[in-house]
Design an enzyme around this catalytic site. Structure first.
Site, short mmCIF file in Angstrom:
data_model
loop_
_atom_site.label_atom_id
_atom_site.label_comp_id
_atom_site.label_asym_id
_atom_site.label_seq_id
_atom_site.Cartn_x
_atom_site.Cartn_y
_atom_site.Cartn_z
N SER A 128 0.85 -1.23 0.00
CA SER A 128 -0.16 0.00 -0.13
C SER A 128 0.66 1.18 0.06
CB SER A 128 -0.98 0.10 1.20
OG SER A 128 -1.45 1.27 1.42
N ARG A 153 -19.49 -9.47 -47.16
CA ARG A 153 -18.44 -8.48 -46.60
C ARG A 153 -19.02 -7.49 -45.32
NH1 ARG A 153 -13.66 -8.35 -49.25
NH2 ARG A 153 -12.68 -7.25 -47.37
#
Length: 403
Positions: free
Chosen positions: A274, A313
């Protein structure tokens, strides 16, 4: 990749999906295509020699190709343009044979299959490490009593070994499904402009097979430009795997809370610290896996949402899929790597597990304590754990020998 995403993935997956590696994969496709066509008489040998000799990523300005792709609408267009320019410097007569008979989606989908294969292999290796660690814990702690918890409350006594076997089982199943999905999905894409391979004078199927063989990819037998089911199925399996890894991470994070204290991630310098509280040991592996489990569903949903693609496509759907795909692989491997690193050295406090049981027993009527929270209940749970471990190992062995 932003500063907030890098630590949620791995350097290997980031490299696999890097601009440089992807352009290299596209050039590998172009070289394999030309070699196949030359072998079948569709491209002159002299032209093929010039094209293949130019398909080296170090000859190209990858950053410029990526920049130009925004205006072109496809990264293949500036790549093919640059490849033609490179070939034309030494053999102008070979230029018409560059990218002959193929289309942008052919080179991009095939390149994506190649880099995805790298990513899946990385994921499989780390999942294997996680599974082995869990099976070892399940065996060693087959009869170690621990509280089973349902709806976040103590329910009865089980064994930690059975819990580990329960964590391992979905990973074993996911490993098998992922391998099978990859086998079906990792195919060469080669159909030409509309999937007919019309320019190849009837030699199209033979060209496809030769390209597939050279690149080590499968051959679906037909173009899959807008048939995305097998590809998205692989993405769904990656999502399932990430969710299963997240479940393990959730349990570890809950069991590792100070008030519970039954397990803890391995300790090492710089891990889980921390910036303000030196006493903290944050479960960073669980954090990475949980972050992946929260991000992956959106990626999978995007893949599914992109499936209704227009005609032969796609306009927009395929492009959306391409953007989401690497993020899904990165999350999946980040999760697998995090737990593969933490599980072998998981700190297991059997005494604390027993203390938590005893503390609860002291608050209950004797009859309820003996019926539901007798530590001896870990014995039958341990027998179940060992049976499950044996079955899972047999499953793993069977899948490995069938490859």
């Amino acid at each position: 990749m932003s500063i907030f995403e890098g630590f949620l993935s791995t350097s290997e997956t980031l490299s696999a999906f890097s601009d440089h590696n992807f352009v290299d994969a596209m050039l590998r496709f172009e070289a394999a295509l030309t070699r196949a066509q030359a072998a079948l008489g569709l491209v002159p040998e002299s032209a093929a020699h010039s094209i293949v000799g130019s398909c080296k990523v170090e000859l190209f300005d990858v950053a410029k190709i990526v920049r130009d792709s925004g205006r072109a609408g496809s990264v293949a267009i500036p790549l093919v343009k640059a490849l033609k320019e490179a070939v034309g410097l030494f053999n102008p007569g070979a230029v018409p044979f560059v990218h002959f008979g193929s289309t942008s989606q052919d080179v991009i989908d095939t390149a994506m299959a190649l880099v995805t294969r790298e990513g899946v292999a990385l994921i499989e290796a780390d999942v294997d490490r996680a599974i082995e660690a869990l099976l070892q814990h399940a065996t060693q702690h087959a009869a170690t009593p621990i509280l089973a918890r349902t709806l976040m409350q103590p329910a009865s006594v089980t064994s930690f070994g059975l819990k580990c076997a329960g964590w391992a089982a979905p990973l074993v199943r996911s490993r098998a499904r992922l391998r099978e999905a990859a086998r079906h999905a990792l195919n060469v894409q080669l159909g030409g402009a509309v999937g007919t391979l019309a320019q190849m004078k009837g030699q199209g199927p033979a060209v496809v097979q030769r390209v597939a063989d050279e690149l080590g990819l499968g051959n679906a037998g037909a173009t899959w430009h807008t048939q995305r089911d097998e590809w998205v199925a692989l993405g769904c399996e990656l999502g399932l795997l990430t969710g299963s890894l997240g479940k393990i991470a959730r349990d570890i994070s809950l069991m590792g809370q100070y008030e519970v204290g039954e397990v803890a991630e391995p300790t090492e310098p710089g891990r889980g610290g921390s910036s303000a509280m030196p006493h903290k040991r944050n479960p960073v592996a669980a954090m990475v896996a949980l972050a992946a489990a929260q991000r992956a569903p959106q990626r999978v949903a995007a893949l599914l949402a992109a499936m209704p693609q227009e005609h032969e496509r796609a306009l927009g759907g395929w492009q959306a899929e391409l953007a989401e795909w690497p993020q899904l692989l990165m999350s999946a491997h980040g999760s697998a790597r995090a737990l593969a690193g933490a599980l072998p050295g998981l700190q297991i406090d059997a005494a604390r597990m027993r203390a938590n049981i005893d503390a609860l027993r002291s608050e209950l009527p004797r009859e309820a304590a003996d019926e539901w929270f007798d530590p001896a209940l870990a014995g039958p749970a341990g027998e179940t754990a060992l049976r499950q471990v044996a079955a899972l190992r047999a499953h793993l062995t069977a899948k490995d020998t069938s490859r």
